[in-house]
Design a protein around this motif. Structure first.
Motif, mmCIF file in Angstrom:
data_model
loop_
_atom_site.group_PDB
_atom_site.id
_atom_site.type_symbol
_atom_site.label_atom_id
_atom_site.label_comp_id
_atom_site.label_asym_id
_atom_site.label_seq_id
_atom_site.Cartn_x
_atom_site.Cartn_y
_atom_site.Cartn_z
ATOM 1 N N GLY A 20 0.691 -1.189 0.119
ATOM 2 C CA GLY A 20 0.110 -0.110 0.022
ATOM 3 C C GLY A 20 1.021 1.291 0.136
ATOM 4 N N ILE A 23 2.687 1.933 -3.310
ATOM 5 C CA ILE A 23 1.688 2.351 -4.473
ATOM 6 C C ILE A 23 1.367 3.831 -4.396
ATOM 7 C CG2 ILE A 23 -0.664 2.209 -5.220
ATOM 8 C CD1 ILE A 23 -0.571 -0.954 -5.145
ATOM 9 N N LEU A 57 -5.445 -3.318 -2.473
ATOM 10 C CA LEU A 57 -4.579 -2.170 -2.780
ATOM 11 C C LEU A 57 -5.605 -0.905 -3.269
ATOM 12 C CD1 LEU A 57 -1.620 -4.104 -4.372
ATOM 13 C CD2 LEU A 57 -1.745 -2.795 -2.367
ATOM 14 N N HIS A 60 -5.813 2.608 -2.073
ATOM 15 C CA HIS A 60 -4.535 3.119 -1.978
ATOM 16 C C HIS A 60 -4.239 4.459 -2.948
ATOM 17 C CE1 HIS A 60 -3.111 1.323 2.040
ATOM 18 N NE2 HIS A 60 -3.692 0.164 1.441
#
Length: 218
Positions: A20, A23, A57, A60
């Motif tokens: 996370g 990214i 994910l 994020h």
């Protein structure tokens, strides 16, 4: 017409213990897409992530999730990845019996549809589905592992696909994945690519913004 170059860092080279955070750092560094390599240990040798990771994910970043499905059979998993938050689903023609039907299903899910060509798969494989696609991915390494060297013969394939895409008059991303660094990026762009997937070259040294700028040719 070739579009401005976009960079799609592959999270295959990220720190999986803090994906996370990685990214979010990529978005801050100027990445355009987040490239997520999905491998099943069957269609390609390695096993990576599934829909649960994509879903985890998704909060994020607002960046496009460019999900490359290296799995077979691919059709049973399309809905799960769509629900998890994918924006683009890219499949291999060899990963199911009816690639046109697969593309239709991706579109019906409201996503952008891509097709990926392995180094030994000819560009003409896409002749009768090209106008249905939003993205064509040329693999410039054999899929399954990061850190491989760029296969030069794929430049001819990129050039051929650039001409075919331009003839359609449609906006279709021409993406290249495998062995991309500052040198091969320049060659791929010159051949007609407008999206570059880069794992090692993005994450190496930790200065993601500088690395992404270098890949763009800045």
């Amino acid at each position: 017409m070739q579009q401005p170059v976009r960079i799609a860092p592959s999270i295959l080279s990220a720190d999986f213990a803090r994906l996370g955070e990685e990214i979010r750092a990529l978005e801050a560094a100027g990445a355009d897409y987040i490239h997520i390599d999905v491998m099943d240990g069957h269609f390609v040798p390695n096993i990576t992530v599934g829909p649960m990771v994509v879903k985890a994910l998704r909060p994020h970043t607002r960046l496009t999730f460019d999900v490359h499905l290296m799995i077979s059979p691919v059709d049973p998993m399309l809905d799960a990845f769509a629900e998890a938050g994918a924006d683009i689903l890219t499949v291999h023609p060899e990963a199911g019996p009816h690639v046109h039907r697969t593309i239709q299903r991706i579109k019906a899910l409201g996503l952008r549809a891509g097709a990926s060509l392995n180094p030994g798969t000819p560009a003409k494989m896409l002749d009768y589905i090209l106008e249905e696609l939003d993205l064509v991915l040329v693999m410039s390494v054999n899929p399954g592992f990061g850190g491989q060297s760029f296969i030069d013969s794929q430049l001819r394939k990129i050039e051929a696909l650039r001409k075919s895409i331009d003839k359609t008059g449609k906006t279709i991303d021409l993406e290249v994945d495998g062995g991309i660094d500052a040198v091969t990026a320049t060659r791929a762009i010159a051949a007609g690519a407008d999206v570059l997937v880069a794992g090692t070259a993005t994450f190496k040294g930790g200065d993601y913004a500088a690395n992404i700028a270098r890949l763009r040719g800045n």
